[in-house]
Structure formats: C-alpha cells, structure tokens
Design a protein around this motif. Structure first.
Motif, PDB file in Angstrom:
ATOM      1  N   LYS A  85      -1.284  -0.787  13.805  1.00 53.88           N
ATOM      2  CA  LYS A  85      -0.748  -0.515  12.488  1.00 53.88           C
ATOM      3  C   LYS A  85      -1.577   0.557  11.821  1.00 53.88           C
ATOM      4  N   TYR A  86      -0.912   1.538  11.292  1.00 51.61           N
ATOM      5  CA  TYR A  86      -1.658   2.612  10.646  1.00 51.61           C
ATOM      6  C   TYR A  86      -1.480   2.602   9.139  1.00 51.61           C
ATOM      7  N   LEU A  87      -0.377   2.001   8.701  1.00 50.17           N
ATOM      8  CA  LEU A  87      -0.132   1.934   7.268  1.00 50.17           C
ATOM      9  C   LEU A  87      -0.007   0.478   6.858  1.00 50.17           C
ATOM     10  N   MET A  88      -0.529   0.152   5.708  1.00 49.94           N
ATOM     11  CA  MET A  88      -0.348  -1.193   5.177  1.00 49.94           C
ATOM     12  C   MET A  88       0.294  -1.060   3.806  1.00 49.94           C
ATOM     13  N   THR A  89       1.271  -1.914   3.556  1.00 54.47           N
ATOM     14  CA  THR A  89       1.894  -1.874   2.234  1.00 54.47           C
ATOM     15  C   THR A  89       1.067  -2.690   1.260  1.00 54.47           C
ATOM     16  N   LYS A  90       1.386  -2.497   0.004  1.00 55.45           N
ATOM     17  CA  LYS A  90       0.681  -3.242  -1.027  1.00 55.45           C
ATOM     18  C   LYS A  90       0.867  -4.740  -0.811  1.00 55.45           C
ATOM     19  N   GLU A  91       2.101  -5.095  -0.439  1.00 53.78           N
ATOM     20  CA  GLU A  91       2.393  -6.507  -0.250  1.00 53.78           C
ATOM     21  C   GLU A  91       1.561  -7.085   0.898  1.00 53.78           C
ATOM     22  N   GLU A  92       1.465  -6.322   1.973  1.00 53.79           N
ATOM     23  CA  GLU A  92       0.683  -6.811   3.111  1.00 53.79           C
ATOM     24  C   GLU A  92      -0.779  -7.024   2.730  1.00 53.79           C
ATOM     25  N   LEU A  93      -1.292  -6.118   1.944  1.00 48.45           N
ATOM     26  CA  LEU A  93      -2.688  -6.260   1.512  1.00 48.45           C
ATOM     27  C   LEU A  93      -2.858  -7.500   0.644  1.00 48.45           C
TER      28      LEU A  93
END
Ligand code: ADP
Ligand code: ZN
Length: 607
Positions: free
Chosen positions: A468-476
């Motif tokens: 995974k290279y990008l994380m969304t705000k929700e995932e964080l």
C-alpha cells in the motif's frame, strides 16, 4: 553510523605510561647501570694507593669512600674506617676532593643510556599503541606517527564473486547500476558517443538493505577491483591524516583503474560543513575538502567509479551531491512482499529446507524486515532445526525465528499469573477485533501470548494484504482505533487499566500527530506543514515548525482525535462482546491463535 571513539583519552593515557617509564628508568636503572663499573676494593688497597700517591679524585661519604686512580679511568669504592688522619694524608698524596658519581670514561654510553634508550622506548610504545588503535579500527588504517602515508589495505580483489543474482529484489537499484557495469565492460561505447559516466553514485536507504552487497556486486559483475573503506575510517585523530588517506586511496584507485571505490557511511565525513555549534570539525572538513578535490581532479572517463552508501542523505553537504560529484542517487529501500520472498529464497539456498515451505506466507509475516533481518531469520531457523536435532528446516522454524528476530526469544520461565494472562489475551484480541470489524478481513496472521525476552507479553503478527502506498484519512483513523482497542478491551472487561498499553499509546499519538501536522488532515490547519521530518530512514522524530500557540492547538486536536477513536473502539467491542469473550477464551487456553482460527470464530455465529 558506527560510533567513533574519541582518541583523546587513550592517547593521554599512553603518554602517561611513557612518562612514567622514563622516570623509573632515570631513577633506578641509570644509576645501577653506571655503577656497574665501580670496582670494590678493601681498605688496605685504598691505604696502599694513598702511599703510592695513586689517587686522582676522592669523595668521602658517611658509609663509603669513592675514589679514582690517577688518570681517572676507573672508579673504586671502599668502606669507611675510624681514621682521623685520613683527610690529611689524602691531601698530602695530591688527591682532589670532588664528587665521583659516574664512571667518567664513556660519555657515549651515558648519552646512549640517558637520551637514546628512552626515545627508543617511547617509539616502541608509540608503535604498539598505533597497532592497538589500528586493530580497534578494524585493521584497516595504520597511522605511522605523522609520517604521512597510510598503509591502508583497502584493495579487495573482485574475485570474491558477489553477483547481481545474489542480491534479491531491489530491481530498480540493480537497473541503474547495470549501466555502470556495462560502462566498465565497454568504455569505448560511451566515449565514442561523448557520454561520460557519473563519477559518484550515492546508494541511499535504511540499514541492512543490501547497499554494500550491491556495490560489491557491481565490482563482481564488471570483474574489476573493489576498494572498500568506511567513512569513519577517514576520521583520524590528527588533522590532515584523513586528507592524506583520501589522497592515498585515490592514488591507489587510479593505479588499478578501472575499479570501484566504495565508501560506506559517507555521512561520517560528508556532513554539512559548519553545521555543528562548535564551528565544525577541522579534521573532517579537511577530509571532505580533499575528497571533493580528488573527485574534481579526475576525468569522468578514467574508469574509477565511486559508490557511496548512507542512510542519512539529508545530512550530506550539498557540495557532495552537486553535479560532477555524487550526482546520481540510487534508492535502496526496504523490500516489499515480493522482495522479501526473493531474499528469503536466496538465503534459503544455503540451508536445507523442507519442500512444503511456503515462502510467501513467511514473507508476509515478516512485515517491515530488512534484507539483513531476513538473512538472520533464515539462519535462526536453521539453528532452531539443529537444536531440535533435525537437518531440514520447516516452516514452523521460520515462523518461530521471525518472532525471535523481531520480538526476542520465548521467555520460558516467565510465568504470568492467571489473571495477567487473561488480561493480555483480552488486550491482544481487543486490537485484532477492532481491526477486523473495521476492515472485514483477518487482521492478523497469528497472535501468541507467550512472553518474549524483549519484554513483550504478547505478540501479534500482522498481515499485509498487498503493498500500500497511499492511506486514506479513514484508514489512518481506523488504525488509531486499532491501537486503542487493547486498552478498550481491558476497560470493558475488567473495568481496570494496566501498563500494557504503553507502546500502543505511543504509536497512536504519533499517528494522530502526523495526521494533523504532516498530512494536512484537519480542517483547522488545512494543508499547512507544521512539522519537518529530519530523517526518513532512521525514523527519528519530526520537529515542530510553528508558533507555541499553534502547538497548543495541535496538542488539543491530537487528544481529541485519539479520544474519538478510543470511544469508537470501545463501542465496537461492546457490540461484539460475545465474540470478544469467545476469542479471548480461545487465546487464553491455547496461547496462540492463527488468522484462520480467528476468522472462524468471528464469523462462526453469523454464517
Ligand atoms: P547495508 O550496506 O545496506 O547496511 P548490507 O549490504 O551490508 O546492508 O547487507 C547486510 C546483509 O544482509 C548482507 O550480507 C546479506 O546477507 C543481507 N541482505 C541485505 N539485503 C539483501 C538482498 N537484497 N538480497 C540478499 N541478501 C540481502
Ligand atoms: Zn497493545
């Protein structure tokens, strides 16, 4: 970076020893040596010599009488007797009253004893000290008391034979280095087109990712000599020694061209000049200047290629990275899933592995491990097999050794009380359950609640579903909720909280702070950078770059964010109380739960 010991104290120490030896020598040994030639005679002989007027110089002391013959070539010694007329008779015979201390005959010998011998001792000690220091420095750098030349043995024949195929993964790095190999094979092709090779290439990445290996592989592939030296070896105790070592290195390299020069930990000399509060380190600055001069000094096509490695690229002096010097930067990152699998396979070739070992699963468990750690994992697995009197390594060996390398050995004799074990089981399941309820997939590969030597009471092996290279705000946010899940379960079940969550707290806070100050994920601050990260590879903390008022505001936001997620986690667990109990009970009894077992219990009642 290796720590470079300050040489000041040992040096003073050695000087102290030398001084002491000289002192002792002067006090005891010199008089002993010079009195050796004193001839002891009886009083009668002394009397006879007075009669015959054979006395040159005489010295009468309380307990002895020293005297010489007429031409003062020999010193005699005799005892003292009751003799009131002695002085008179001595006077009559024409003896001089004076001090008879040393044997007056050989001034050369005395010079030798008082001046030459101490100096020789001094030098011998110096040499010894030098050798000792050299051994400490890895046997590579010899310092010959300011005589200038380093007898550094930096030349390693390329026949050590590391090839690109030995370096698993790191395909991008290999690709950019392949060009260098090609150039070394066939320089004419490049000179014809007027292209010149970069003089220096910087390998940048975290420790243990194979930078040294890659450099060796370039030399191995091109079949050229390989010079290897660590940046810290240039940092000498005397100003100018490092610079002369650099000169020496480049002289040797030019003689052996085409060749590869590898400078490990170049940040040891390549740090930004004058960045320290004390006006910089003269020695390091001179060394760096010499390196820059040498790099400018040779033409691009001499065939000397300099590779350097560092994990602190941001600390390098800009002069070092400008065009014409280390102008090509090759990132050597931590391996991804496929990379880890490949590295495991490369190292597994050296040991006997059962045919049914699934390296992909093992690689999945070893999230975040570097190449060096993976090599270590394979070796630990082999050792475990031997301990259990087997010659073939199984997947269980590999799994166990991942835990060993990452979390330490099982602490067999640490006995948790029943209550503690229950708390730890609920805590770990709390994390996993919160994670599972937010993503609808198995969040873990395995959880064990066997204490480890590292101090961890439980250990959770995370799964990485893909890269995974990008994380969304929700995932964080979900991640923060997962960190708080352990503590939330304790609160819910026992109505009590423990110290077991300290690491979770740290992680959750770090993440929450990063969301606000670095990722621009709050409405108040929008896309304003409030922190700067000083080192991306060593995981050092970021430093704040905002006013105290803003800092206070950030702190408030961080607390709000964590609180909110903690609340969410507690709600999730409350709603799934039956699952929480069932899973924790299972873990408590079996001490280990796999991802599959976890999912089975979790979905059991529902499907
Ligand atoms: P670095 O110089 O980046 O700190 P090294 O090149 O010294 O790392 O790597 C240390 C050890 O780790 C190597 O000797 C090797 O056994 C192992 N290793 C690291 N990366 C790899 C890789 N990509 N493939 C195979 N082995 C690796
Ligand atoms: Zn925890």
């Amino acid at each position: 970076m290796k720590e470079v010991k300050s040489p000041k104290r040992p040096l003073l120490y050695y000087y102290g020893i030398v001084l002491l030896i000289i002192l002792v020598f002067n006090l005891f040994i010199t008089p002993l040596l010079s009195q050796r030639h004193v001839v002891e005679v009886d009083y009668g002989t002394f009397m006879d010599m007075i009669e015959e007027k054979q006395i040159g110089v005489v010295q009468v002391e309380d307990t002895q009488i020293l005297f010489t013959n007429l031409d003062e070539t020999t010193v005699y010694k005799t005892g003292v007797m009751e003799d009131p007329t002695l002085a008179e008779r001595l006077h009559e015979c024409g003896a001089k009253f004076d001090r008879v201390i040393e044997e007056p005959t050989s001034p050369l010998l005395s010079l030798f004893l008082t001046a030459v011998v101490p100096i020789l001792i001094f030098f011998a000690l110096g040499q010894y000290m030098n050798k000792k220091l050299t051994e400490q420095a890895g046997g590579k750098n010899a310092l010959s008391f300011g005589m200038g030349k380093s007898s550094a043995k930096i030349y390693v024949p390329s026949t050590q034979g590391i090839r690109f195929s030995d370096v698993a993964g790191e395909d991008e790095a290999k690709e950019s280095l392949q060009e260098i190999v090609d150039y070394l094979h066939n320089p004419a092709k490049y000179t014809e087109a007027g292209a010149s090779m970069p003089k220096g290439i910087l390998l940048v990445g975290p420790p243990g990712t194979g930078k040294t290996m890659l450099a060796k592989a370039v030399a191995g592939e091109a079949n050229v000599p390989f010079f290897s030296i660590s940046g810290s070896e240039f940092v000498e105790m005397f100003v100018g020694m490092g610079a002369s070592k650099v000169r020496d290195l480049f002289r040797q390299a030019k003689e052996k061209a085409p060749c590869i020069v590898f400078i490990d930990e170049i940040d040891a000399i390549g740090q930004k000049r004058n960045s320290g509060g004390y006006g910089g380190n003269d020695e390091r600055e001179q060394t760096l200047n010499q390196l820059l001069t040498e790099m400018d000094g040779f033409e691009g096509n001499t065939g000397v290629i300099i590779l350097a490695a560092t994990n602190r690229p941001e600390s390098l002096d800009p002069a070092l990275t400008r065009p014409g010097r280390f102008d090509r930067r090759v990132p050597v990152e931590l391996p991804d899933l496929a990379g880890r699998e490949a590295i495991l396979k490369v190292h597994a070739k050296k040991i006997k592995v059962a045919p049914d070992v699934d390296f992909r699963t093992v690689a999945r468990m070893a999230t975040g491990a570097s190449g060096a750690e993976l090599a270590n994992i394979v070796n630990e697995a082999a050792l475990r097999a031997v301990r259990n009197e087997r010659t073939v390594v199984t997947e269980a060996d590999l799994e166990e050794s991942i835990e060993v390398v990452i979390a330490g050995y099982q602490k067999k004799n640490a006995v948790l009380s029943d209550q503690e074990k229950k708390v730890v089981a609920y805590h770990e399941i709390g994390h996993a359950l919160v994670a599972a309820r937010q993503s609808n997939s198995a969040p873990v590969q395995k959880i064990t609640i066997i204490p480890r030597t590292s101090g961890a009471l439980g250990y959770t092996m995370q799964v990485e579903t893909g890269d995974k290279y990008l994380m969304t705000k929700e995932e964080l946010e979900n991640k923060i909720a997962t960190y708080t899940g352990g503590r939330a379960a304790e609160e819910l079940v026992f109505g009590q909280i423990t110290t077991g969550a300290s690491n979770d707290i740290e992680q959750a806070t770090k993440l929450a702070r990063a969301m606000i100050s670095r990722y621009g994920m709050s409405e108040e601050f929008d896309m304003v950078a409030l922190e700067t990260v000083s080192n991306q590879y060593l995981g050092s903390d970021a430093s704040l770059a905002c006013s105290p008022d803003t800092q206070r505001e950030i702190d408030r936001r961080v607390v709000d964010l964590v609180k909110q997620q903690h609340e969410k986690a507690r709600k999730l667990l409350e709603e799934n109380r039956d699952k929480l109990d069932a899973l924790a009970q299972f873990l408590y009894e079996k001490e280990t739960i796999t991802g599959d077992e976890f999912m089975e219990i979790l979905t059991g009642g529902e499907s």
